[in-house]
Design an enzyme around this catalytic site. Structure first.
Site, PDB file in Angstrom:
ATOM      1  CG  ASP A  18     -14.176  30.008  -9.397  1.00  0.00           C
ATOM      2  OD1 ASP A  18     -13.498  29.747  -8.395  1.00  0.00           O
ATOM      3  OD2 ASP A  18     -14.644  31.134  -9.620  1.00  0.00           O
ATOM      4  NE  ARG A  98     -22.519  35.645 -14.978  1.00  0.00           N
ATOM      5  CZ  ARG A  98     -21.351  35.708 -15.583  1.00  0.00           C
ATOM      6  NH1 ARG A  98     -21.289  35.596 -16.908  1.00  0.00           N
ATOM      7  NH2 ARG A  98     -20.237  35.858 -14.896  1.00  0.00           N
ATOM      8  CG  ASP A 127     -22.331  36.107 -11.713  1.00  0.00           C
ATOM      9  OD1 ASP A 127     -23.216  36.949 -11.944  1.00  0.00           O
ATOM     10  OD2 ASP A 127     -21.182  36.194 -12.167  1.00  0.00           O
ATOM     11  CB  SER A 179     -12.526  37.522  -8.701  1.00  0.00           C
ATOM     12  OG  SER A 179     -13.708  36.981  -9.243  1.00  0.00           O
TER      13      SER A 179
END
Length: 409
Positions: A18, A98, A127, A179
């Protein structure tokens, strides 16, 4: 902010599929803006190799690599281990990382005078919420760019097409295009054959697992390991004092070698859908279970039972991107109080995917062998239990007599 006014963008950069294509995409779609890449090192090891060269070659003006591993473990992971916080059995590996990454990205964006922050999270995932909630906590007025909510790319195959057209090197192929998210705590796998819950994960297939082996490939002899906890924090393994990073690294090696910490789960995502994920958390699984074993002898019944309710709520908070909130602070304060006597040693046996209790001791143990014994003792008068049961059962007795009096069933 108007698109044409965005001159400088800070990008949350992992170097994965990404974010690899986002740098040229930003320059193409945001007036050739300056792109500053920021990578949070939370223990993803080899994934950081060659990152700076790749970022600069694809158009970034600079790359920050921020070492957040210790902060990530001590500020977020270990307090949640103390709490016993999970989300539907998931040990929160991606969610844990995160808050620290989002905070640092916001700080760098402010320092650099950026006009916007960009991330590569999809519009279907958790996310996007986690990053943006952290950014809002530290840079509430910052514009956020989320290409997956803007561009015409519809799939990971199309992302690979874009990368190939722009000569962007990738470490994956279309056949290995899971992923993944990796840090010192865990590795997640999603996509491809895993999208169908009927398909068994190919644990034994070479290259699938990265942090350990399938249980059937683990040694036939058990491994014993002793964890020492001080106030709910593991500070030593097999008698050797260690910091947070060394503790997790050591347990990852021991757990991984014995097929520990594999989880295959269809979870309920924050955005409302169900999603199947396969997780590797070898060291984390050992820490959680050892800590729970220690609490069985160091916490009283009412605290233990109430703490389980709090643990579930904290797991939801972490998963649902609410780390930087007053409720989190309050819950962590409660948890910290409960850990004042959670000190001692826990021995566990690791064998082919299993973590087996092999002994627990604590100077603050509430377990009294004299009271608990089935043999003769001088401290517990069993005759007294009749009066206790009569009082405890009084409401049941009253209800029963009322029903009998009124011919009720």
């Amino acid at each position: 902010m108007n698109k044409k006014d965005i001159k400088k963008v800070v990008l949350a950069y992992s170097g994965g599929l990404d974010t690899s294509i986002i740098i040229p995409w930003l320059k193409e779609n945001y007036n050739n803006c300056e792109v500053i890449a920021v990578s949070g090192n939370v223990g993803q090891a080899s994934e950081l190799e060659g990152l700076e060269e790749k970022a600069l070659k694809t158009g970034a003006s600079k790359l920050y690599v921020e070492d957040l591993t210790e902060e990530f473990l001590t500020d977020c992971v270990f307090p949640c281990v103390q709490a016993g916080a999970k989300y539907e059995d998931y040990l929160l590996g991606t969610a844990f990382a995160r808050p620290a990454i989002g905070k640092r990205i916001a700080e760098i964006a402010i320092k650099e005078g950026a006009d916007a922050i960009c991330h590569g999270c999809t519009g279907k995932g958790n996310d996007q919420v986690r990053f943006e909630m952290a950014i809002k906590a530290f840079a509430p007025d910052m514009t956020i760019i989320a290409p997956w909510r803007e561009w015409d790319i519809k799939s990971r195959d199309e992302e690979i097409d874009y990368a190939e057209a722009h000569n962007i090197p990738l470490k994956i192929t279309r056949e290995t295009n899971y992923s993944k998210d990796k840090n010192i705590w865990h590795l997640s796998h999603e996509g491809l054959d895993l999208e169908d819950p009927a398909n068994e994960p190919q644990y034994a297939k070479e290259g699938f697992l990265e942090m350990g082996v399938a249980p059937e490939q683990a040694p036939d002899k058990a491994t014993y390991v002793t964890l020492h906890f001080e106030k709910g924090i593991c500070t030593a393994i097999d008698g050797k004092e260690m910091g947070a990073v060394e503790v997790v690294d050591t347990l990852n090696k021991l757990g991984g070698a014995n097929g520990i910490g594999l989880l295959d789960i269809v979870e309920n995502r924050l955005v409302g859908m169900k999603c199947r994920g396969v997780y590797e958390t070898p060291g984390g699984a050992i820490l959680y279970q050892a800590h729970q074993i220690l609490e069985t002898i160091t916490l009283d019944k009412e605290t233990s039972h109430y703490k389980a309710l709090v643990a579930q709520k904290l797991g939801e908070i972490v998963y649902n991107a609410q780390w930087y909130t007053p409720l989190t602070e309050a819950i962590l304060a409660f948890v910290k109080k409960t850990q004042e006597t959670v000190t001692g040693d826990v021995k566990v046996k690791l064998y082919k995917g299993n973590i087996i209790n092999a002994g627990v001791t604590s100077p603050f143990s509430l377990y009294d062998p004299e009271i608990a014994t089935f043999d003769e003792d001088d401290v517990y008068d069993q005759a007294e239990s009749k009066g206790f049961i009569d009082l405890y059962g009084l409401p049941v007795t009253v209800i029963s007599k009322m029903k009998e009096k009124n011919n009720l069933k």
